[in-house]
Design a protein around this motif. Structure first.
Motif, PDB file in Angstrom:
ATOM      1  N   VAL A 183       0.867  -1.179   0.000  1.00  0.00           N
ATOM      2  CA  VAL A 183       0.000   0.000   0.000  1.00  0.00           C
ATOM      3  C   VAL A 183       0.903   1.229   0.000  1.00  0.00           C
ATOM      4  CG1 VAL A 183      -1.703   1.325   1.308  1.00  0.00           C
ATOM      5  CG2 VAL A 183      -1.874  -1.174   1.193  1.00  0.00           C
ATOM      6  N   GLU A 229      -6.198  -4.955   1.090  1.00  0.00           N
ATOM      7  CA  GLU A 229      -7.540  -4.660   0.567  1.00  0.00           C
ATOM      8  C   GLU A 229      -8.390  -3.961   1.620  1.00  0.00           C
ATOM      9  OE1 GLU A 229     -11.347  -7.155  -1.263  1.00  0.00           O
ATOM     10  OE2 GLU A 229      -9.357  -8.097  -1.174  1.00  0.00           O
ATOM     11  N   THR A 231      -7.199  -2.204   4.141  1.00  0.00           N
ATOM     12  CA  THR A 231      -6.604  -0.886   4.383  1.00  0.00           C
ATOM     13  C   THR A 231      -7.140   0.145   3.388  1.00  0.00           C
ATOM     14  OG1 THR A 231      -4.592  -1.831   5.323  1.00  0.00           O
ATOM     15  CG2 THR A 231      -4.426   0.392   4.443  1.00  0.00           C
ATOM     16  N   LEU A 232      -7.271  -0.257   2.126  1.00  0.00           N
ATOM     17  CA  LEU A 232      -7.774   0.660   1.096  1.00  0.00           C
ATOM     18  C   LEU A 232      -9.213   1.089   1.368  1.00  0.00           C
ATOM     19  CD1 LEU A 232      -6.392  -0.874  -2.234  1.00  0.00           C
ATOM     20  CD2 LEU A 232      -5.406   0.934  -0.831  1.00  0.00           C
ATOM     21  N   LYS A 233      -9.952   0.294   2.121  1.00  0.00           N
ATOM     22  CA  LYS A 233     -11.362   0.607   2.413  1.00  0.00           C
ATOM     23  C   LYS A 233     -11.531   1.539   3.607  1.00  0.00           C
ATOM     24  CE  LYS A 233     -13.013  -3.918   0.762  1.00  0.00           C
ATOM     25  NZ  LYS A 233     -13.651  -5.195   1.193  1.00  0.00           N
ATOM     26  N   PRO A 260      -5.000   6.119  -1.244  1.00  0.00           N
ATOM     27  CA  PRO A 260      -3.889   5.166  -1.313  1.00  0.00           C
ATOM     28  C   PRO A 260      -4.019   4.245  -2.515  1.00  0.00           C
ATOM     29  CG  PRO A 260      -5.439   4.493   0.381  1.00  0.00           C
ATOM     30  CD  PRO A 260      -5.909   5.834  -0.122  1.00  0.00           C
ATOM     31  N   GLN A 261      -2.894   3.699  -2.958  1.00  0.00           N
ATOM     32  CA  GLN A 261      -2.874   2.716  -4.039  1.00  0.00           C
ATOM     33  C   GLN A 261      -2.225   1.434  -3.523  1.00  0.00           C
ATOM     34  OE1 GLN A 261      -0.653   5.250  -6.845  1.00  0.00           O
ATOM     35  NE2 GLN A 261      -2.438   5.290  -8.160  1.00  0.00           N
ATOM     36  N   SER A 262      -2.530   0.308  -4.163  1.00  0.00           N
ATOM     37  CA  SER A 262      -1.979  -0.969  -3.743  1.00  0.00           C
ATOM     38  C   SER A 262      -1.427  -1.726  -4.939  1.00  0.00           C
ATOM     39  CB  SER A 262      -3.054  -1.809  -3.044  1.00  0.00           C
ATOM     40  OG  SER A 262      -2.544  -3.072  -2.665  1.00  0.00           O
TER      41      SER A 262
END
Length: 403
Positions: A183, A229, A231-233, A260-262
Motif C-alpha cells: 500500500v 484490501e 486498508t484501502l477501504k 492510497p494505491q496498492s
C-alpha cells in the motif's frame, strides 16, 4: 517509415531517462509508448550515484525542489517475535556524504522528463503502442498501433514486467510471487521528520516512511493481500490514525493525502538481459519488492551501461552484438541485487526460528560494528565499492607490515 539509431519501447521513468541520455549523446532516438492513464502515486528514493547521473543529464536543478534528502535510515524491529533485533541507524555522515539520496514523487518527476524530451532535437516521441517486432540481420522493424512502421539499429525494452520486447526477442523469465501487497500513499504529519527515513520490520513486511519536502512523507506499507484490501477501504481519518499508531507517533498526528494505491508484490528476472539488437532495462529485466530503494537505482545503472556501450554516434550502424555485450555487463549486478532483496524479504516472512535468529544477529552486528555498517552503506550507494574498500584496506595493511 522512419529509421532511428535506437528505439526505446516504454515511456516510464527508466525508458524516458534512457531516451534523454542517448539523445543528448546525439543519437537519433524514438521513445515509443502511450502516456500513463493514471498518475503514479508512488515515490522513488534515488541514491547518491543516481543523483550524480541526473546532474550529468542537467536534470537535477529542476528535480531538486521536489525532493527531500535522506540523511539517515532508522530500522526498527516491529515484530512480536521471540528473537527481535535492536534498532539500527545508518547515517550518511558516517561515510562522508550529506545524504544517501533523495526521495522524489514519480508523477511530477515524469512530467519534468516529458518536457525535457520535447526539447531534444534528436528525440522523437511516439505515443502509439508497439505491436510487432521483426528482427533482421541489419535492423529491427517495429509495427505501431497506428498502422505505421519504424526501423532501428537497436531496441531498448523498457516496457515493464510483461515486456512485449522481451517476448518478441524470445527471452524467457524466472518469476516468483510473495504473499504480500504494498500500500503506497503520502501523508502530512505534525512533527518534522528531520530528513530521516524510518523502516519498521513487521511479520508481513516493511512499513517504511520516507521524507518528502516539509512536514510530509511517503509510505510503503507491505501487508498480506487481504489486509491491504481492507486498508484501502478505511476512511481517511481512521487510516491516518492507524498509520500514526503503527509509527508509534514518532511524527505526531498524521493526515493522509489523497487516495492510497496498492500493488501486489512479485519478483522477476529475465533469463538474459540482452540479445543481438535488443537490450532490456528496468522491470523488463528485473523486478522485486520495494526494499532498500534498489528498483530505479538498478534501472539507472542499466541506462548508464546502455549509454556506455553504444558510445557517441560514429556515422555507421550500431553493432548487432550490442545486446549480448550488455547482458554480460549487467548480469552480476542484477543477479546479486535481486538475490539480496529477495533474501531480506523472505527473512522477514519466515517463521522458522533459526532464520529469525540469523536476521537478529545480523542486525545486532550492524548496530554495534561501525566499520561493517560503513561497508554496507558504501555498497548500497556505490555497488562494488565495499569489495574495493576491503582490497585497499588489505593492501595498506600488507604495505605497513612490509615497511
Amino acid at each position: 517509415m522512419g529509421h532511428y539509431d535506437i528505439v526505446i519501447i516504454g515511456a516510464g521513468l527508466a525508458g524516458s531517462l534512457a531516451a534523454i541520455a542517448l539523445a543528448r549523446e546525439g543519437h537519433r532516438v524514438a521513445l515509443v509508448g502511450p502516456r500513463p492513464a493514471i498518475a503514479d502515486g508512488r515515490t522513488t528514493a534515488l541514491m547518491d550515484q543516481s543523483i550524480e547521473y541526473l546532474k550529468t543529464l542537467d536534470l537535477w536543478d529542476e528535480v531538486a525542489p521536489l525532493t527531500a534528502p535522506l540523511v539517515a535510515i532508522h530500522i526498527i524491529d516491529g515484530t512480536k517475535r521471540l528473537l527481535r533485533a535492536p534498532p539500527v541507524n545508518f547515517r550518511a555522515s558516517e561515510v562522508g556524504i550529506e545524504a544517501f539520496g533523495y526521495n522524489i514523487p514519480n508523477a511530477p518527476f515524469l512530467e519534468i522528463l516529458e518536457r525535457r524530451e520535447a526539447a531534444l532535437p534528436t528525440l522523437t516521441r511516439l505515443t502509439a503502442a508497439a505491436t510487432t517486432f521483426d528482427f533482421a540481420d541489419t535492423e529491427v522493424r517495429i509495427g505501431l498501433g497506428d498502422g505505421s512502421t519504424i526501423t532501428a539499429d537497436l531496441v531498448v525494452g523498457a516496457d515493464g514486467r510483461r515486456s512485449p520486447v522481451r517476448e518478441a526477442a524470445d527471452i524467457g523469465v524466472h518469476t516468483w510471487s510473495y504473499p504480500q501487497a504494498a500500500v503506497v500513499l503520502n501523508f502530512s504529519h505534525e512533527l518534522p521528520h528531520q530528513n530521516v527515513s524510518t523502516e519498521f520490520h513487521t511479520e508481513s513486511g516493511p512499513f517504511t516512511q520516507v521524507p518528502l519536502p516539509g512536514n510530509r512523507s511517503s509510505l510503503v506499507w507491505v501487508q498480506t493481500p487481504r489486509d491491504a484490501e481492507e486498508t484501502l477501504k478505511l476512511p481517511v481519518d481512521l487510516l491516518s490514525r492507524t498509520i500514526e499508531y503503527r509509527m508509534e507517533s514518532i511524527l505526531g498526528k498524521v493526515a493522509v493525502e489523497g487516495a492510497p494505491q496498492s500493488f501486489p508484490l512479485s519478483g522477476l528476472t529475465a533469463r538474459r538481459f540482452g540479445r543481438g539488437r535488443v537490450m532490456l532495462v528496468g522491470e523488463a529485466a528485473h523486478a522485486f519488492p520495494p526494499i532498500g530503494a534498489q528498483g530505479l537505482n538498478l534501472s539507472l545503472r542499466d541506462v548508464m551501461t546502455v549509454v556506455e556501450l553504444v558510445g557517441p554516434p560514429s556515422g555507421s550502424r550500431l553493432p548487432a552484438d550490442t545486446g549480448d555485450r550488455f547482458d554480460g555487463r549487467r548480469r552480476m549486478d542484477i543477479v546479486s541485487r535481486t538475490a539480496s532483496v529477495d533474501l531480506l524479504n523472505r527473512s522477514l516472512l519466515s517463521g522458522f526460528l533459526p532464520v529469525q535468529a540469523m536476521r537478529a544477529i545480523g542486525l545486532q552486528l550492524l548496530s554495534s560494528a561501525g566499520p561493517l555498517r560503513g561497508l554496507l552503506m558504501r555498497e548500497g550507494i556505490h555497488p562494488g565499492s565495499a569489495l574495493q574498500s576491503l582490497k585497499e584496506s588489505l593492501r595498506e595493511k600488507i604495505s605497513r607490515k612490509s615497511a
